[in-house]
Design a protein around this motif. Structure first.
Motif, short mmCIF file in Angstrom:
data_model
loop_
_atom_site.label_atom_id
_atom_site.label_comp_id
_atom_site.label_asym_id
_atom_site.label_seq_id
_atom_site.Cartn_x
_atom_site.Cartn_y
_atom_site.Cartn_z
N PRO B 61 57.04 48.29 -114.01
CA PRO B 61 57.76 47.76 -112.85
C PRO B 61 57.10 48.12 -111.51
N VAL B 62 55.94 47.55 -111.26
CA VAL B 62 55.25 47.78 -109.99
C VAL B 62 55.77 46.77 -108.97
N THR B 63 56.04 47.20 -107.76
CA THR B 63 56.53 46.23 -106.79
C THR B 63 55.65 46.18 -105.54
N ALA B 64 54.35 46.34 -105.74
CA ALA B 64 53.45 46.26 -104.59
C ALA B 64 53.03 44.80 -104.36
N TRP B 65 52.85 44.44 -103.10
CA TRP B 65 52.42 43.10 -102.69
C TRP B 65 51.11 42.75 -103.35
N ASN B 66 51.00 41.58 -103.92
CA ASN B 66 49.73 41.26 -104.59
C ASN B 66 49.07 40.00 -104.04
N ASP B 67 49.39 39.66 -102.81
CA ASP B 67 48.62 38.64 -102.11
C ASP B 67 48.65 37.28 -102.82
N PHE B 68 49.84 36.78 -103.11
CA PHE B 68 50.01 35.45 -103.69
C PHE B 68 49.29 35.26 -105.02
N ALA B 69 48.94 36.35 -105.70
CA ALA B 69 48.17 36.20 -106.94
C ALA B 69 48.90 35.30 -107.93
N ASN B 70 50.21 35.48 -108.05
CA ASN B 70 50.96 34.66 -109.02
C ASN B 70 50.91 33.19 -108.66
N TYR B 71 51.06 32.90 -107.38
CA TYR B 71 51.08 31.50 -106.96
C TYR B 71 49.71 30.87 -107.12
N ARG B 72 48.66 31.65 -106.80
CA ARG B 72 47.32 31.10 -106.98
C ARG B 72 47.09 30.83 -108.46
N ARG B 73 47.58 31.74 -109.28
CA ARG B 73 47.36 31.61 -110.70
C ARG B 73 48.07 30.39 -111.28
N MET B 283 56.80 30.90 -111.14
CA MET B 283 56.93 29.57 -111.76
C MET B 283 58.36 29.07 -111.65
N SER B 284 59.31 29.96 -111.90
CA SER B 284 60.68 29.48 -111.87
C SER B 284 61.08 29.16 -110.44
N PHE B 285 60.41 29.78 -109.48
CA PHE B 285 60.71 29.42 -108.10
C PHE B 285 60.25 28.01 -107.78
N VAL B 286 59.10 27.68 -108.29
CA VAL B 286 58.63 26.30 -108.11
C VAL B 286 59.60 25.34 -108.78
#
Lengths: 353, 308, 291
Positions: B61-73, B283-286
């Protein structure tokens, strides 16, 4: 105390208590060593097995014993029709029997989710391949892997398996065998009582078992797993949990459970069961147990001990399906899956050392 | 909720004290609904929106900002793109099919005199089914070896061999579409039936005098007056079809080989089985944005017809 | 053919078609009931057995504490009770809250009303997959820190189902209250009724068919919901019947007949509930859904 399984426990290791301090080597001696080995990771024992299962080939005695078929087979393939010793023979048999009787198909495999990757895995091992190498890099796109994937594709393309195999799971393939639509079938031991019950199945009394065939790597491998107990690291009373596990996996309890059809994991229970089965009217009852014991001792191949086994199958299975359905070529499909698996494992931190 | 306190009851005919009471009343009447929706819908959504910018997984459970990595992915993920297109297509087809089917049934039932209440009860049967069970039932119907559909076709002599319904991409989409339409038609039919019955019979009598035929009456009386009901039926339909997760995940689970992958099958697999929770959240946000955009479009029509 | 007899033929054909479609729509339900009383060997037989040759209620045994060859006894009574408690109480609460809010939307003007209405309606468009996991995490955290247990408790599910069903109720009731002449309320207020009394004594009784319509939708949605329930429930303390259906699936097997038996029993309360309130349904929708 929690229920666990050899295929899945890896992902819970951070939350589990190592068990070797609660169980003496003397206590563990009676358990199947192959299973204890697959319950060990990073030098610690995490599970105490309760019962096991492994794949075994089921074949129809009415078909394999038919003299006319035997003659036809010999004429066509140049060797005697006998229960499959190799995967090559297995394929020939599937091809030969398909369509021999109305609605009869050669074989079938559970064709989706973890099941398909697992079946691929055991034949891959038999063909001398590996899922992952010692550095946890994907190795299933090897030559053995391509052969294995091609095996599934050929079965499908030549219509030796049901056309909807990619949507069948364990119950679906077992039912096809049960209804008498399948000649030779790779299945778990656990279904035996169901198949032998004429109220359920048309094949009751008409099938026999044989150990898993040998692949091109000269290896006889059965995809195997054990249901097991473990102790959560957060447990407040670990001694009591261990005592309970000792009770639940004791010879007495395991014997009672085994009478319900589960395969035991203690040598002493095996001895008692085989002695019991010797009294049965059906000789297969005893033979089944002997095959199972031999298979568990020799052919026990649990899937790779990584937490990402299910995510791995989520990548591999759709690619295998695409290969079978002809969407993609075997080598290319496995290469793509391997690249994805490698990426996933890299993100999970496997290659950081 | 400051905006609510400006309540004015019945056009300000009352004293300020009365108006203050009225605005307290408005707040009190709305508050429970608003609170429960915020708690159950808004809160979790905001939370998962926040997590979608991290590398959170259930095990780490890491909650650090990851610079839109999920969205880019997810933008690079071909399966996600495929699922996205499949979902739009699937929604478009099933919503229209269920709507037309429901419209036909409602019109036909509205004009029957005998047995209308029996027909109405029969119509409601699919609504009583748990969607999970619909999934199991239709998966079995479309089974290649023992399923009802192939058996019926074979018995009627229309089929020799078997059709692998759940394997071929279009057949599989068709099969899950049939199950979805089956589940969703009754709601549409009932709403449109209610609407049709609310239309004054005098209008039809007048049309009869003018010698209008059935189709003309439908065109010029029923359909225009059904307008608001149609909007509602379509809106409910778009929400319910988008909630059809149970059916699809049981019938095909998105397979084989991702052929029937929809957002509803893909997102949970990523988030739960692959335990990439944050990527799943993105993804579920999209998904949420697409569904809301779709709904919003229908709502605009609806809001126009509301007197606010 | 004369026009009138052609018309009659046409309308007979349409009637026939409707009956055919509706009977076809019943097939899955009928097949489910058939499956539940079959001999297991017929369930997946090939060639198919259309009409059960012998009837047996053995498939229902696991529901009532006995085991069959395929499935051990399952705690169906607990699942059923959980479902009844969760569905009935969430329906009552959702209908009550939705009626209150719907009334205010229909009768009062205030700032931000349109936006609020839209916001509430859109909350229903959020798919379950986007909610279930974050809800689980939040509920788990609340259950850890507070005295209220929301994971694996009927209360957690009730709260969720209320939130899911409130928007549609608001919508129906809003439309419904609009149909009741505002003059009635104005007269009552001039006679000295408070806002609350005007609501409960004048408007509510006239809105009963609308309540029935909302209740049907809310009840069926809660009764059959699976996706969120499967994430938020763990044990017999809270597992509802749709989640319990999966007790008939083993690691390798599906006891299809047992599952059909359970689904058959699950449909009984749904049918009963619908029959009780459906008399009002069409009327309720007629008034409630427009405008």
């Amino acid at each position: 105390m929690v229920w666990d399984h050899t295929s899945f426990f890896s992902q819970y290791i951070p939350f589990l208590e190592p068990l070797e301090k609660y169980f003496t080597p003397e206590e563990l001696k009676d358990f199947s060593q192959a299973i204890l080995k697959s319950a060990t990771r990073d030098g610690h024992l995490w599970l105490i097995p309760r019962h096991a299962d492994i794949s075994v080939v089921h074949y129809r005695t009415d078909l394999y014993g038919n003299e006319q078929y035997k003659a036809e087979f010999k004429a066509k393939y140049g060797y005697d029709l006998a229960p499959p010793e190799t995967w090559k023979q297995f394929f020939d048999h599937a091809e030969f029997f398909t369509g021999k009787e109305p609605g009869l198909l050669g074989t079938n495999f559970a064709g989706k989710e973890e099941a398909l990757s697992g079946r691929f895995y055991e034949i891959l091992v038999a063909n001398g391949g590996k899922m992952l190498d010692e550095n946890f890099k994907p190795a299933f796109n090897s030559e053995a892997g391509v052969k294995t994937a091609q095996f599934f594709r050929d079965l499908y393309e030549r219509k030796l398996v049901p056309a909807d195999m990619t949507s069948l799971l364990w119950d679906g393939v077992a039912n096809n065998f049960c209804q008498g639509n399948i000649a030779v079938h790779n299945e778990w031991f656990g279904w035996y009582a169901y198949f032998q019950d004429p109220k359920n199945c048309k094949v009751a009394g008409k099938f026999d078992l044989i150990r898993q065939p040998v692949g091109e790597g000269g290896i006889r491998s059965g995809w195997a797993g054990a249901h097991a107990f473990s102790i959560p690291a957060s447990s407040k009373n670990k001694e009591a949990a261990a005592a309970l596990i000792k009770f639940l996996t004791s010879e007495k309890i395991m014997y009672e459970e085994a009478k319900l059809g589960f395969l035991p994991v203690r040598d002493s229970v095996w001895a008692r069961l085989i002695a019991d089965a010797a009294k049965s009217d059906n000789p297969l009852d005893k033979k089944r147990l002997e095959i199972a014991q031999t298979a568990i001792a020799n052919d026990f191949f649990a899937p790779p001990l990584i937490a990402e086994w299910i995510p791995l199958t989520n990548i591999l299975t759709p690619k295998l399906q695409a290969i079978m359905l002809g969407d993609i070529d075997a080598k290319q499909g496995l290469d793509e899956a391997a690249a994805e698996v490698e990426k996933m494992l890299e993100e999970a931190g496997y290659y950081n050392k | 909720m400051a905006q609510l306190t400006q309540a004015s009851a019945l056009e300000g005919r009352f004293s300020p004290a009365r108006r203050a009471k009225a605005s307290r009343f408005v707040v009190a009447m709305l508050a429970p609904s608003v609170v429960v929706i915020i708690f159950v819908v808004a809160f979790p959504l905001i939370y998962s929106f926040y997590l979608s910018f991290t590398s959170f997984t259930l095990l780490r459970p890491v909650t650090a900002w990851n610079d839109f990595a999920n969205y880019r992915r997810l933008l690079q993920d071909p399966i996600f793109g495929q699922a996205f297109i499949n979902t739009l297509l699937f929604m478009f087809v099933t919503i229209n099919a269920a709507f037309l089917m429901g419209l036909f049934l409602s019109q036909a039932i509205a004009r029957t005199i005998r047995g209308q209440s029996l027909l109405r009860t029969m119509l409601m049967v699919p609504m009583m089914f748990a969607p999970v069970m619909i999934g199991f039932q239709f998966r079995w119907f479309f089974n290649d070896q023992v399923g009802l559909v192939n058996n019926v076709l074979t018995s009627l002599g229309l089929l020799n061999g078997s059709i692998p319904w759940l394997v071929d991409r279009w057949l599989a989409m068709f099969s899950i579409g049939v199950a979805t339409v089956w589940m969703n038609t009754p709601v549409v039919a009932i709403i449109l039936l209610a609407g049709t019955l609310s239309i004054s019979p005098e209008l039809y009598e007048a049309a009869d005098v003018d010698g209008a035929n059935g189709w003309q009456k439908f065109r010029s009386i029923t359909y225009p007056l059904l307008g608001p009901f149609i909007t509602i039926a379509l809106t409910i339909l778009s929400l319910d079809v988008a909630r059809g997760f149970d059916i699809v995940s049981i019938m095909t689970g998105g397979g084989p080989a991702h052929r029937t992958e929809l957002l509803w099958t893909y997102v949970p697999r990523v988030a739960i089985q692959d335990s990439k929770f944050a990527l799943g959240a993105a993804m579920s946000f999209v998904t949420v944005i697409v569904t809301i955009a779709f709904t919003l479009y229908l709502f605009r029509q609806l809001l126009k017809s509301r007197i606010l | 053919m004369r026009p009138s007899s052609r018309r009659r033929l046409q309308s007979t054909l349409v009637d026939l078609l409707v009956w055919v479609i509706l009977i076809a729509m019943l097939v899955p339900a009928l097949w489910l009931v058939f499956t539940s009383v079959r001999n297991p060997v017929e369930v997946n037989a090939k060639p198919p057995v259309w009409i059960p040759r012998e009837l047996t209620l053995d498939g229902f045994k696991p529901l009532f504490g006995q085991s069959t060859g395929a499935t051990g006894a399952i705690p169906f009574d607990r699942y059923f009770l959980n479902s009844v408690v969760v569905a009935l109480s969430s329906t009552c609460v959702a209908v009550a809250l939705g009626t209150m809010a719907g009334y205010v939307f229909a009768r009062y003007r205030f700032r931000g009303k349109n936006a609020l209405f839209l916001g509430i309606m859109l909350s229903r468009a959020v798919p379950g997959i986007s909610l279930s996991l974050p809800l689980f995490l939040l509920f788990a955290r609340l259950s850890q820190s507070g005295p209220i247990k929301l994971i694996d408790s009927p209360l957690g599910l009730i709260i969720v189902y209320v939130a899911v069903n409130v928007p549609f109720t608001i919508w129906l009731m809003d439309g419904f209250f609009r149909e009741i002449p505002a003059e009635l309320s104005e007269a009552a207020q001039l006679d000295g009724c408070s806002e609350w009394q005007t609501f409960t004594r004048i408007n509510l009784p006239l809105a009963l068919p609308g309540l029935a319509a909302s209740a049907i939708f809310a009840f069926l949605a809660a009764w059959n919901e699976f996706q969120i329930a499967t994430v938020l429930t763990r044990t017999v303390n809270s597992k509802t019947a749709p989640v319990g259906l999966f007790d008939f699936t083993g690691q390798f097997t599906i006891d299809w007949r047992g599952m059909a038996a359970m689904a058959t029993v699950m449909m009984i309360p749904a049918i009963a509930f619908v029959l009780i309130v459906q008399r009002n349904l069409v009327r309720g929708l007629t008034f409630g859904a427009v405008k």
